[in-house]
Design an enzyme around this catalytic site. Structure first.
Site, PDB file in Angstrom:
ATOM      1  N   PRO A   2       0.929  -1.337  -0.007  1.00  0.00           N
ATOM      2  CA  PRO A   2       0.084   0.131   0.012  1.00  0.00           C
ATOM      3  C   PRO A   2       0.764   1.152   0.083  1.00  0.00           C
ATOM      4  O   PRO A   2       1.890   1.467   0.860  1.00  0.00           O
ATOM      5  CB  PRO A   2      -0.883  -0.131   1.383  1.00  0.00           C
ATOM      6  CG  PRO A   2      -0.445  -1.379   1.817  1.00  0.00           C
ATOM      7  CD  PRO A   2       0.724  -1.878   1.266  1.00  0.00           C
ATOM      8  N   GLU A   3       0.553   2.133  -0.950  1.00  0.00           N
ATOM      9  CA  GLU A   3       1.595   3.473  -1.113  1.00  0.00           C
ATOM     10  C   GLU A   3       0.361   4.588  -0.621  1.00  0.00           C
ATOM     11  O   GLU A   3      -0.847   4.117  -0.021  1.00  0.00           O
ATOM     12  CB  GLU A   3       1.951   3.613  -2.320  1.00  0.00           C
ATOM     13  CG  GLU A   3       2.877   2.822  -2.795  1.00  0.00           C
ATOM     14  CD  GLU A   3       4.048   3.398  -3.763  1.00  0.00           C
ATOM     15  OE1 GLU A   3       4.259   4.345  -3.682  1.00  0.00           O
ATOM     16  OE2 GLU A   3       4.491   2.622  -4.425  1.00  0.00           O
TER      17      GLU A   3
END
Ligand SMILES: [Zn+2]
Length: 272
Positions: A2-3
């Site tokens: 996840p960014e």
């Protein structure tokens, strides 16, 4: 992994189900995430009212009136909303937060690098947060700020914009994409880039992240209210993951190199 956009979308997705709700209970199935989930969290949280949810870098910060929950999704974590309790939890579903409305926020994390922490000091002074650089989407973050931070930095621009003390939350995908949009080669020495070019880069970072958040936001319903098995939305990238394919602008093949042990993709014609 996840960014920042996924974390922002996660925050936006869970907020309507959590804010102004009280916490009925938390069920922890596995405390061993990146750090142990605090032993007494079950008794601490019961009955507390959630006042607000914010994001700082890739941390989700939940204000529970007398303290804050700090959530990090690690390498593979995701939160989903169940509109009512169920018994479908699997071995990767490490905790469930039950709310007064009946909704349940379920945390899933196959690789267990995420975090669930509790603090009663201001989150801004928490050890994980106090040293973080500026938020990329903060209006105060501009080319002047970046220029100031990079004046003495002779390593590559890509490593610098991925450094959380320079600017937070620009991960590998968005660093590659932003540098393409700004026409800057990932290997350029950070302090060799003009202030004017850094203004363009900052604009590219903001636009790339904002577009990703908007794209993800449009899939929010599906993302949260289905079984959530994959979690993250996919989007079309200009260079990321496209080694050997044609540049969308000049049609020359996209190149790949390794910088700081991460894959870097760029167009040798469009990026100088
Ligand atoms: Zn090109």
């Amino acid at each position: 992994m996840p960014e920042l956009p996924e974390v922002e979308i996660t925050k936006q997705g869970i907020a309507p189900f959590m804010v102004d709700q009280s916490i009925k209970k938390i069920i922890v199935r596995n405390r061993k995430l990146r750090w142990l989930i605090p032993e007494k969290l079950e008794s601490t949280l019961a009955g507390l009212t959630i006042k607000s949810i914010n994001r700082r870098a890739k941390y989700i910060i939940i204000d529970c009136s007398i303290g804050w929950l700090i959530i990090h999704l690690g390498m593979s974590g995701s939160l989903k909303v169940l509109t009512s309790p169920d018994d479908s939890a699997t071995k990767h579903d490490h905790y469930d937060l039950h709310l007064s409305s009946g909704a349940v926020i379920r945390y899933r994390d196959p690789r267990k690098f995420g975090a669930l922490l509790w603090t009663q000091q201001s989150p801004a002074s928490h050890r994980l947060i106090k040293h973080l650089g500026p938020e990329p989407l903060d209006p105060d973050f501009d080319g002047n700020v970046l220029h100031q931070k990079l004046r003495t930095k002779s390593s590559s621009i890509k490593l610098q914009i991925m450094n959380n003390q320079v600017v937070t939350g620009v991960g590998n995908i968005y660093a590659n994409e932003s540098l393409f949009h700004a026409g800057i080669r990932p290997t350029r020495r950070a302090n060799s880039i003009s202030r004017a070019k850094l203004h363009i880069l900052v604009t590219a970072i903001k636009e790339t992240l904002t577009k990703a958040i908007q794209l993800g936001g449009s899939s929010l319903r599906d993302f949260y209210l289905t079984d959530g098995s994959t979690g993250y939305f996919q989007q079309a990238y200009k260079v990321y993951g496209r080694a050997g394919e044609k540049c969308h602008v000049c049609e020359k093949p996209i190149k790949i190199i390794t910088l700081g042990q991460r894959s870097s993709f760029y167009c040798p014609t469009c990026q100088k």
